[in-house]
Design a protein around this motif. Sequence first.
Motif, short mmCIF file in Angstrom:
data_model
loop_
_atom_site.label_atom_id
_atom_site.label_comp_id
_atom_site.label_asym_id
_atom_site.label_seq_id
_atom_site.Cartn_x
_atom_site.Cartn_y
_atom_site.Cartn_z
N SER A 32 0.85 -1.20 0.00
CA SER A 32 0.00 0.00 0.00
C SER A 32 0.88 1.25 0.00
O SER A 32 2.08 1.19 0.31
CB SER A 32 -0.89 0.02 1.24
OG SER A 32 -0.11 0.19 2.40
N ARG A 34 0.64 3.47 2.15
CA ARG A 34 1.02 3.62 3.56
C ARG A 34 2.27 2.81 3.89
O ARG A 34 3.13 3.27 4.64
CB ARG A 34 -0.16 3.16 4.44
CG ARG A 34 0.06 3.32 5.93
CD ARG A 34 -0.05 4.77 6.35
NE ARG A 34 1.26 5.37 6.56
CZ ARG A 34 1.50 6.66 6.66
NH1 ARG A 34 0.53 7.54 6.54
NH2 ARG A 34 2.71 7.12 6.85
N ASP A 38 5.50 4.45 5.42
CA ASP A 38 6.03 3.99 6.71
C ASP A 38 7.52 3.70 6.62
O ASP A 38 8.29 3.98 7.55
CB ASP A 38 5.29 2.74 7.18
CG ASP A 38 3.88 3.05 7.70
OD1 ASP A 38 3.57 4.24 7.92
OD2 ASP A 38 3.10 2.09 7.86
N PRO A 44 1.39 11.34 3.84
CA PRO A 44 0.71 11.18 2.55
C PRO A 44 0.94 12.34 1.57
O PRO A 44 1.12 12.13 0.37
CB PRO A 44 -0.77 11.08 2.93
CG PRO A 44 -0.74 10.50 4.31
CD PRO A 44 0.48 11.09 4.96
#
Length: 200
Positions: A32, A34, A38, A44
């Motif tokens: 993803s 994310r 991370d 974002p």
Amino acid sequence: MRKNSKPPEERRRELVDVASRLFAEKGYEAVSVRDILDAVHGAPGMFYYYFKSKQDIYLATMEDYISEKLDRKCALMEDESMPFEERRMLLAEMIAQDIHGYAEKFSTAGDETISDLSYRMYDLVQMVSKLIRPYAVFMLQGIREGKIENRLGVTEENAEAKAAFVLYGLWGLIYNDRFTATTIGTGPADMEDILQKLFY
């Protein structure tokens, strides 16, 4: 001004490198935006400053792979000042290390989704398409120098079409069993043998 901020090109490069590693480890579907953020400790807004979507960064990783692995070698393949035998060895290396290596690098545990396989197929088609013009030039030089037997009737006018036919045929043999339930696939050494029988 924020401390430790990275120049835009360095930050983009970091995102692409991390995404490439994650896609190689997990496959397209399992990663993803994310996950990518991370790994770089980013927000974002940072991601969407550089890329429109996960698909956009995936295509960037593929373009980088092609540029890194194939662009310089493709230019050499079109360099008719290079001895024919050296270019023939370069072609074998491109098939064995770069195109075959791509499938190995981005191979997962055999549980790819249809989406993963579709992206993999798209990538491989992009790689093979890069080779068409250099391979056509290579074949024409080999025919002119009497080092390739012109069994396929290659001419200046049809050289790229014949090159595409051969390269996509080889690609199909190498990768067919990765995308279907059949087991007719073969490896780089077999590809070299097929090329030998077709041309030499």
